[in-house]
Every structure is written in structure tokens, then in C-alpha cells.
Design a protein around this motif. Structure first.
Motif, PDB file in Angstrom:
ATOM      1  N   GLN A 206      -1.348  -1.275  -9.560  1.00 13.46           N
ATOM      2  CA  GLN A 206      -0.396  -1.774 -10.550  1.00 13.46           C
ATOM      3  C   GLN A 206       0.050  -3.169 -10.141  1.00 13.46           C
ATOM      4  O   GLN A 206       0.464  -3.376  -9.004  1.00 13.46           O
ATOM      5  N   ALA A 207      -0.028  -4.097 -11.086  1.00 12.80           N
ATOM      6  CA  ALA A 207       0.434  -5.469 -10.869  1.00 12.80           C
ATOM      7  C   ALA A 207       1.615  -5.718 -11.793  1.00 12.80           C
ATOM      8  O   ALA A 207       1.529  -5.512 -13.002  1.00 12.80           O
ATOM      9  N   MET A 208       2.738  -6.183 -11.222  1.00 13.80           N
ATOM     10  CA  MET A 208       3.972  -6.373 -11.976  1.00 13.80           C
ATOM     11  C   MET A 208       4.613  -7.703 -11.627  1.00 13.80           C
ATOM     12  O   MET A 208       4.456  -8.208 -10.508  1.00 13.80           O
ATOM     13  N   THR A 209       5.330  -8.246 -12.608  1.00  7.72           N
ATOM     14  CA  THR A 209       6.141  -9.451 -12.409  1.00  7.72           C
ATOM     15  C   THR A 209       7.597  -9.074 -12.624  1.00  7.72           C
ATOM     16  O   THR A 209       7.977  -8.653 -13.713  1.00  7.72           O
ATOM     17  N   ILE A 210       8.412  -9.222 -11.576  1.00  7.73           N
ATOM     18  CA  ILE A 210       9.809  -8.815 -11.603  1.00  7.73           C
ATOM     19  C   ILE A 210      10.685 -10.060 -11.600  1.00  7.73           C
ATOM     20  O   ILE A 210      10.466 -10.986 -10.815  1.00  7.73           O
ATOM     21  N   ARG A 211      11.675 -10.091 -12.485  1.00  7.09           N
ATOM     22  CA  ARG A 211      12.659 -11.178 -12.536  1.00  7.09           C
ATOM     23  C   ARG A 211      14.010 -10.612 -12.102  1.00  7.09           C
ATOM     24  O   ARG A 211      14.456  -9.571 -12.602  1.00  7.09           O
ATOM     25  N   VAL A 212      14.649 -11.297 -11.149  1.00  5.77           N
ATOM     26  CA  VAL A 212      15.919 -10.819 -10.601  1.00  5.77           C
ATOM     27  C   VAL A 212      16.806 -12.020 -10.317  1.00  5.77           C
ATOM     28  O   VAL A 212      16.326 -13.148 -10.132  1.00  5.77           O
ATOM     29  N   LEU A 213      18.129 -11.796 -10.308  1.00  2.22           N
ATOM     30  CA  LEU A 213      19.072 -12.869 -10.024  1.00  2.22           C
ATOM     31  C   LEU A 213      18.865 -13.394  -8.600  1.00  2.22           C
ATOM     32  O   LEU A 213      18.533 -12.623  -7.688  1.00  2.22           O
ATOM     33  N   PRO A 214      19.059 -14.697  -8.376  1.00  2.00           N
ATOM     34  CA  PRO A 214      18.876 -15.237  -7.012  1.00  2.00           C
ATOM     35  C   PRO A 214      19.775 -14.570  -5.982  1.00  2.00           C
ATOM     36  O   PRO A 214      19.390 -14.442  -4.823  1.00  2.00           O
ATOM     37  N   SER A 215      20.979 -14.138  -6.388  1.00  2.00           N
ATOM     38  CA  SER A 215      21.878 -13.491  -5.439  1.00  2.00           C
ATOM     39  C   SER A 215      21.362 -12.131  -4.988  1.00  2.00           C
ATOM     40  O   SER A 215      21.771 -11.622  -3.943  1.00  2.00           O
ATOM     41  N   ARG A 216      20.452 -11.515  -5.744  1.00  3.93           N
ATOM     42  CA  ARG A 216      19.894 -10.210  -5.408  1.00  3.93           C
ATOM     43  C   ARG A 216      18.438 -10.311  -4.955  1.00  3.93           C
ATOM     44  O   ARG A 216      17.782  -9.281  -4.766  1.00  3.93           O
ATOM     45  N   PHE A 217      17.953 -11.535  -4.749  1.00  5.09           N
ATOM     46  CA  PHE A 217      16.540 -11.734  -4.418  1.00  5.09           C
ATOM     47  C   PHE A 217      16.200 -11.108  -3.066  1.00  5.09           C
ATOM     48  O   PHE A 217      15.239 -10.333  -2.948  1.00  5.09           O
TER      49      PHE A 217
ATOM     50  N   LYS B  75       0.863  -1.183   0.000  1.00  5.55           N
ATOM     51  CA  LYS B  75       0.000   0.000   0.000  1.00  5.55           C
ATOM     52  C   LYS B  75       0.895   1.227   0.000  1.00  5.55           C
ATOM     53  O   LYS B  75       1.723   1.400   0.905  1.00  5.55           O
ATOM     54  N   VAL B  76       0.767   2.073  -1.017  1.00  7.43           N
ATOM     55  CA  VAL B  76       1.629   3.247  -1.171  1.00  7.43           C
ATOM     56  C   VAL B  76       0.767   4.505  -1.126  1.00  7.43           C
ATOM     57  O   VAL B  76      -0.439   4.463  -1.378  1.00  7.43           O
ATOM     58  N   GLU B  77       1.420   5.631  -0.809  1.00 10.27           N
ATOM     59  CA  GLU B  77       0.714   6.910  -0.754  1.00 10.27           C
ATOM     60  C   GLU B  77       0.616   7.570  -2.120  1.00 10.27           C
ATOM     61  O   GLU B  77      -0.365   8.235  -2.426  1.00 10.27           O
ATOM     62  N   ASN B  78       1.669   7.396  -2.936  1.00  9.06           N
ATOM     63  CA  ASN B  78       1.708   8.014  -4.257  1.00  9.06           C
ATOM     64  C   ASN B  78       2.177   6.959  -5.251  1.00  9.06           C
ATOM     65  O   ASN B  78       3.362   6.604  -5.287  1.00  9.06           O
ATOM     66  N   LEU B  79       1.270   6.427  -6.049  1.00 10.49           N
ATOM     67  CA  LEU B  79       1.610   5.330  -6.946  1.00 10.49           C
ATOM     68  C   LEU B  79       2.580   5.746  -8.057  1.00 10.49           C
ATOM     69  O   LEU B  79       3.531   5.010  -8.330  1.00 10.49           O
TER      70      LEU B  79
END
Length: 286
Positions: free
Chosen positions: A118-129, A82-86
């Protein structure tokens, strides 16, 4: 006589020289023995060097430790913020994704009466998860968080083994096709080759999917901003409107009473009959 005397003198000189040599040897041997007794025991390194320089069996060396195979893990997270300013949170999110070497694989934005989401799918390296999850939590208030880890090591090994087997079968069918002479045999073998190649492609696709999921962790993120609902102003009612409304309210009340009386007519009929019977009974008594 002179020869005898010379021989005796020579023997005496030889005996004296031998005695002096024995004394010198004993003088040298005693310190050496003391040094051997007082010297510290030979170390393992000295034994190792001695054994390396001499043929035959050497000292036993510890066996190398068995290295366990690397595990193939798939990390997935579901996060609701939950954010104040999307719009501002979205800009910060893009910066975080780029900073952690990730990317957005999907995004969807919906604006409704009560919230902007907003719905997003983020892909990131396991070392930065974990670092990415901690940074996302600072964008707003975490309302829901779910983490899962899947170990696909055995599954990947099983699929890879099946792929190798299918490729061997394909090569055997190709060898049979080269030796086939009849058209019917050629068609049958080609059909088998086609079926095997379809299975190989499906298996390769599954392996690529597993490799992609292992190489990049997935974060399903939902950010939303509540929208304030406008409150309508109270309408200004004039005196004439209030008078008409009162008249209508009185008329509604009269009709409601009339309808109520009509609805209880059986009770009124029974009450009237009972009252008449009681009055007649009193007259007879009088």
C-alpha cells in the motif's frame, strides 16, 4: 524713662525668642541631616517615578528587541515499512491519521506474488509532524526513512511582491482602457489586461500551493507485507517412468559419444597417419 525701659525690655524678649527658635531649628536640622546621610541611595524605580512626575528628560529605557519574521518551512518525509499484517496495520494507520488531525490525499494498493503493498500520501499539521512520524515507526519495521525541510520564506515574499506589482499594472491598464477612444487602442489594452490577468492567476496559484505545503506537511508512506511462496509437492515417479527415463538417458549418452567422435575426426585422421608412418619407419630399420 519709663518708655525707654519698656523698649529695652521688649528688645530683650525678642532676642530671647529668636535664640530659642534658632536652637529648635538646629535641633531639627541635625537629625534630618543624619537621616539623609544614612538613607540608602534612591532606586531606579524611585528615579523613574520622579522623572515621570517632573517635566524634562527622563531616564533612558531599553529599546524593544527586534522580532524576527516567522519562517515558512515545508516538511516532507519518505517512509517505507515492513509489516506482518497489512489490513491490521492499515486500520491502525487510519486511527493515527485521525488522531493527529491529518488526512489521506492519495492511496494505492497492489497485491503481487511476493508482496502486498500500500502506497499512501498523508498530510498532517507541522506541529504534529514529528509525533506522526514516531507513531508510524511503531507500525512495523522501518526499512527506509528520509526527511527534508525546505525554507520558502524568501520565495514566498518574492512571489507576493510580484503579485502586488502585477495588480498595480492591471489597474493602470484598466485606467488606460477607460481613457481609450480608438477601437485599436481599446483592443490593444484589453489584450494587455488579459495577459496580466493570466500572470496574476498563475502567481496566485503558486502562492496557494506554497501556503498549502506550509500549512500541511507531507508524508509519503509505503507499507508492505511479504507473501509466502507455496512450495509444490514432489511428483511421484513410477517404475515404468523411471525405466523409460533411463532408456532415454542411455540413448542420449550414445548419441552424444557418436557426435563427439565425428566432431574430432581431424584428430583421428592425423593420429592414424602418424601411426602408419611410425610403423613403416620401423620396418625399414628392421
Amino acid at each position: 524713662m519709663k518708655y525707654t525701659l519698656g523698649i529695652l525690655l521688649g528688645l530683650a524678649a525678642l532676642l530671647s525668642s529668636c535664640s530659642r527658635a534658632n536652637e529648635e531649628k538646629s535641633a531639627i536640622a541635625v537629625p534630618a541631616k543624619e537621616m539623609m546621610m544614612n538613607a540608602p541611595p534612591p532606586s531606579m524605580e524611585a528615579d523613574k517615578e520622579l522623572n515621570e512626575g517632573m517635566p524634562g528628560p527622563t531616564l533612558a529605557t531599553p529599546t524593544a528587541a527586534v522580532v524576527a519574521p516567522a519562517r515558512l518551512l515545508i516538511y516532507h518525509a519518505d517512509l517505507r515499512l515492513k509489516v506482518e499484517n497489512l489490513p491490521q496495520a492499515s486500520k491502525r494507520l487510519d486511527s493515527l491519521v485521525q488522531r493527529n488531525g491529518g488526512f489521506l490525499s492519495a492511496a494505492n494498493e497492489v497485491r503481487e506474488e511476493e508482496e502486498w503493498r500500500q502506497a499512501m500520501t498523508i498530510r498532517v499539521l507541522p506541529s504534529r509532524f514529528r509525533a506522526m512520524m514516531a507513531a508510524l515507526g511503531n507500525l512495523g519495521t522501518v526499512e527506509e526513512k528520509k526527511l527534508t525541510t525546505d525554507d520558502v520564506t524568501a520565495q514566498h515574499a518574492d512571489i507576493a511582491a510580484r503579485l502586488r506589482t502585477k495588480r498595480i499594472v492591471e489597474q493602470r491598464y484598466i485606467a488606460l482602457l477607460a481613457r481609450a477612444k480608438k477601437i485599436s487602442d481599446v483592443l490593444e489594452v484589453e489584450q494587455k489586461i488579459g495577459e496580466v490577468r493570466e500572470e496574476i492567476e498563475s502567481t496566485e496559484s503558486r502562492i496557494k500551493t506554497l501556503n498549502d505545503e506550509v500549512a500541511y506537511s507531507t508524508i509519503s508512506l509505503v507499507c508492505y507485507q511479504p507473501l509466502a511462496q507455496p512450495i509444490p509437492d514432489a511428483p511421484v515417479v513410477s517404475f515404468s517412468s523411471r525405466l523409460v527415463d533411463s532408456f532415454y538417458t542411455g540413448w542420449t549418452l550414445i548419441t552424444s559419444v557418436l557426435i563427439g567422435v565425428v566432431a574430432i575426426w581431424p584428430f583421428l585422421l592425423l593420429g592414424s597417419a602418424a601411426w602408419w608412418a611410425v610403423k613403416r619407419w620401423r620396418r625399414r630399420l628392421a
